[in-house]
Design a protein around this motif. Structure first.
Motif, PDB file in Angstrom:
ATOM      1  N   MET A   1      18.520  33.278  13.816  1.00  0.00           N
ATOM      2  CA  MET A   1      18.261  32.817  15.175  1.00  0.00           C
ATOM      3  C   MET A   1      17.377  33.772  15.924  1.00  0.00           C
ATOM      4  O   MET A   1      16.839  33.463  16.975  1.00  0.00           O
ATOM      5  N   ALA A   2      17.230  35.002  15.386  1.00  0.00           N
ATOM      6  CA  ALA A   2      16.431  36.006  16.091  1.00  0.00           C
ATOM      7  C   ALA A   2      14.983  35.587  16.186  1.00  0.00           C
ATOM      8  O   ALA A   2      14.269  35.968  17.107  1.00  0.00           O
ATOM      9  N   ASP A   3      14.518  34.745  15.214  1.00  0.00           N
ATOM     10  CA  ASP A   3      13.116  34.336  15.224  1.00  0.00           C
ATOM     11  C   ASP A   3      12.820  33.375  16.365  1.00  0.00           C
ATOM     12  O   ASP A   3      11.665  33.202  16.754  1.00  0.00           O
ATOM     13  N   ASN A   4      13.865  32.725  16.938  1.00  0.00           N
ATOM     14  CA  ASN A   4      13.651  31.728  17.982  1.00  0.00           C
ATOM     15  C   ASN A   4      13.790  32.316  19.384  1.00  0.00           C
ATOM     16  O   ASN A   4      13.726  31.580  20.364  1.00  0.00           O
ATOM     17  N   VAL A   5      14.024  33.616  19.530  1.00  0.00           N
ATOM     18  CA  VAL A   5      14.195  34.252  20.842  1.00  0.00           C
ATOM     19  C   VAL A   5      12.846  34.725  21.335  1.00  0.00           C
ATOM     20  O   VAL A   5      12.085  35.388  20.614  1.00  0.00           O
ATOM     21  N   LEU A   6      12.501  34.383  22.617  1.00  0.00           N
ATOM     22  CA  LEU A   6      11.244  34.811  23.212  1.00  0.00           C
ATOM     23  C   LEU A   6      11.381  36.218  23.750  1.00  0.00           C
ATOM     24  O   LEU A   6      12.422  36.600  24.294  1.00  0.00           O
ATOM     25  N   SER A   7      10.295  36.930  23.645  1.00  0.00           N
ATOM     26  CA  SER A   7      10.284  38.272  24.225  1.00  0.00           C
ATOM     27  C   SER A   7      10.031  38.173  25.720  1.00  0.00           C
ATOM     28  O   SER A   7       9.677  37.121  26.256  1.00  0.00           O
ATOM     29  N   GLN A   8      10.236  39.302  26.450  1.00  0.00           N
ATOM     30  CA  GLN A   8      10.039  39.322  27.890  1.00  0.00           C
ATOM     31  C   GLN A   8       8.585  39.037  28.252  1.00  0.00           C
ATOM     32  O   GLN A   8       8.301  38.326  29.221  1.00  0.00           O
ATOM     33  N   ALA A   9       7.660  39.549  27.450  1.00  0.00           N
ATOM     34  CA  ALA A   9       6.231  39.314  27.725  1.00  0.00           C
ATOM     35  C   ALA A   9       5.870  37.843  27.575  1.00  0.00           C
ATOM     36  O   ALA A   9       5.086  37.289  28.357  1.00  0.00           O
ATOM     37  N   GLU A  10       6.460  37.184  26.555  1.00  0.00           N
ATOM     38  CA  GLU A  10       6.174  35.770  26.355  1.00  0.00           C
ATOM     39  C   GLU A  10       6.758  34.921  27.468  1.00  0.00           C
ATOM     40  O   GLU A  10       6.148  33.935  27.910  1.00  0.00           O
ATOM     41  N   VAL A  11       7.965  35.295  27.981  1.00  0.00           N
ATOM     42  CA  VAL A  11       8.577  34.563  29.094  1.00  0.00           C
ATOM     43  C   VAL A  11       7.719  34.678  30.346  1.00  0.00           C
ATOM     44  O   VAL A  11       7.466  33.708  31.066  1.00  0.00           O
ATOM     45  N   GLU A  12       7.237  35.919  30.653  1.00  0.00           N
ATOM     46  CA  GLU A  12       6.395  36.114  31.829  1.00  0.00           C
ATOM     47  C   GLU A  12       5.078  35.342  31.698  1.00  0.00           C
ATOM     48  O   GLU A  12       4.557  34.801  32.674  1.00  0.00           O
ATOM     49  N   SER A  13       4.541  35.296  30.495  1.00  0.00           N
ATOM     50  CA  SER A  13       3.290  34.562  30.288  1.00  0.00           C
ATOM     51  C   SER A  13       3.482  33.071  30.544  1.00  0.00           C
ATOM     52  O   SER A  13       2.637  32.412  31.166  1.00  0.00           O
TER      53      SER A  13
END
Length: 344
Positions: A1-13
């Protein structure tokens, strides 16, 4: 499931893209449930619009066969029409299309020369339409008119003009029969001539027809001739419209029948025959002093054969004489043309 978690940078983008209305700078490939989906190439399918009012019922093979047949027909019809009008006539096949009968009728001029044809054993009727822009100049030439081009008249044909037009349509049908000989022997004839195309209803308006269009050119005058073939007329013989019907226009070996046919046509041709007795030069004063009975001397020996020209081309050598009290020549041999010296 770790592959489906967005990073903070991707969320802000993604949030910035939603606020500005622009696409994010980096594609969020990690949200795809299939890891290989982001790497799969995207293919674009070509969508072709289809008009149910104009179904294409004639196959491409049949259309190509019709085009090849009528290309040969256009050359033969142009040569026959040139001989009839004693003028150079260019006939060129412009298109072979499928369309509905109503589209064909409403695309024509009114009045026009609308010939209703019977082509046994084909079912139904065919249409031969001759545009007035080229028809009236042809009639003018048949009546002895000059080369000047006159504007086409906007009126139906008279009885005399219809009689002259029949010579053109009969010539068209003769060459058309020859063009279809390898597919099906046709018995063609004109059963009616109308001036208003919209008054003739040979098939339903939405029925598919094959329109074969030719462009005629006589000097600066140009016009169209259209041959309309309903699909129901050729539906039963569509299997015969194949590439095998094209071979009649290719290079074939001469047969005794073809040689005899060509010989018959050549035998009926008229040629000019000239005999050159001698050549000499005299002065203008001597020419003016000539009287009936005067003798012009030349350097040509009477025992030298004379040159006989056929249509201006040296063809034979002959001797002068008399036959039954008339001046005559006796041909001895063919004219010997000197070969040009070969360059080293």
């Amino acid at each position: 499931m770790a592959d489906n978690v967005l990073s903070q940078a991707e969320v802000e983008s993604l949030l910035n893209a939603m606020e500005t209305g622009n696409e994010p700078s980096k594609p969020a490939a990690a949200v795809s449930p299939d890891p290989q989906a982001s790497h799969a190439p995207r293919t674009r399918e070509k969508i072709t619009p289809y008009d149910f009012k104009r179904p294409e019922r004639v196959g491409k093979d049949q259309m190509r066969a019709l085009q090849s047949m009528h290309e040969g027909f256009s050359r033969n019809f142009g040569a026959a029409l040139s001989a009839l009008l004693r003028s150079i006539v260019e006939v060129k096949l412009t298109s072979v299309d499928q369309l509905t009968y109503s589209e064909f009728v409403f695309s024509l001029e009114n009045p026009s020369c609308f010939n209703l044809l019977v082509a046994e054993p084909l079912e139904g009727n065919l249409i031969l339409d001759i545009n007035p822009s080229i028809l009236y100049p042809i009639i003018d030439r048949l009546l002895g008119g000059g080369k000047e081009s006159t504007p086409a008249s906007r009126r139906p044909l008279t009885e005399i003009e219809l009689t002259l037009v029949s010579r053109i349509s009969d010539l068209f049908l003769i060459e058309l029969k020859e063009a279809w000989e390898n597919v099906l022997p046709l018995d063609l004839k004109v059963v009616r001539v109308e001036s208003n195309p919209q008054l003739v209803q040979i098939v339903p308006p939405n029925e598919v027809v094959v329109l074969v269009s030719f462009e005629l050119a006589i000097g600066d005058v140009r016009g169209m001739i259209n041959l309309c073939i309903p699909f129901n007329s050729i539906e039963r013989i569509s299997h015969k419209l194949t590439a095998n019907t094209w071979f009649s226009y290719g290079s074939t070996e001469a047969t005794p029948q073809s040689r005899a046919a060509i010989g018959d046509h050549i035998d009926k041709a008229h040629v000019n025959l000239d005999v050159i007795l001698a050549n000499t030069t005299i002065t203008m004063e001597e020419l003016l002093d000539l009287r009936v009975g005067d003798v012009i001397t030349t350097e040509k020996d009477s025992r030298t054969p004379l040159q006989v020209n056929v249509n201006g081309t040296p063809a034979f050598q002959a001797f002068a004489g008399a036959y039954k009290g008339r001046k005559a020549i006796q041909i001895e041999r063919s004219f010997e043309r000197k070969k040009p010296p070969q360059q080293k």
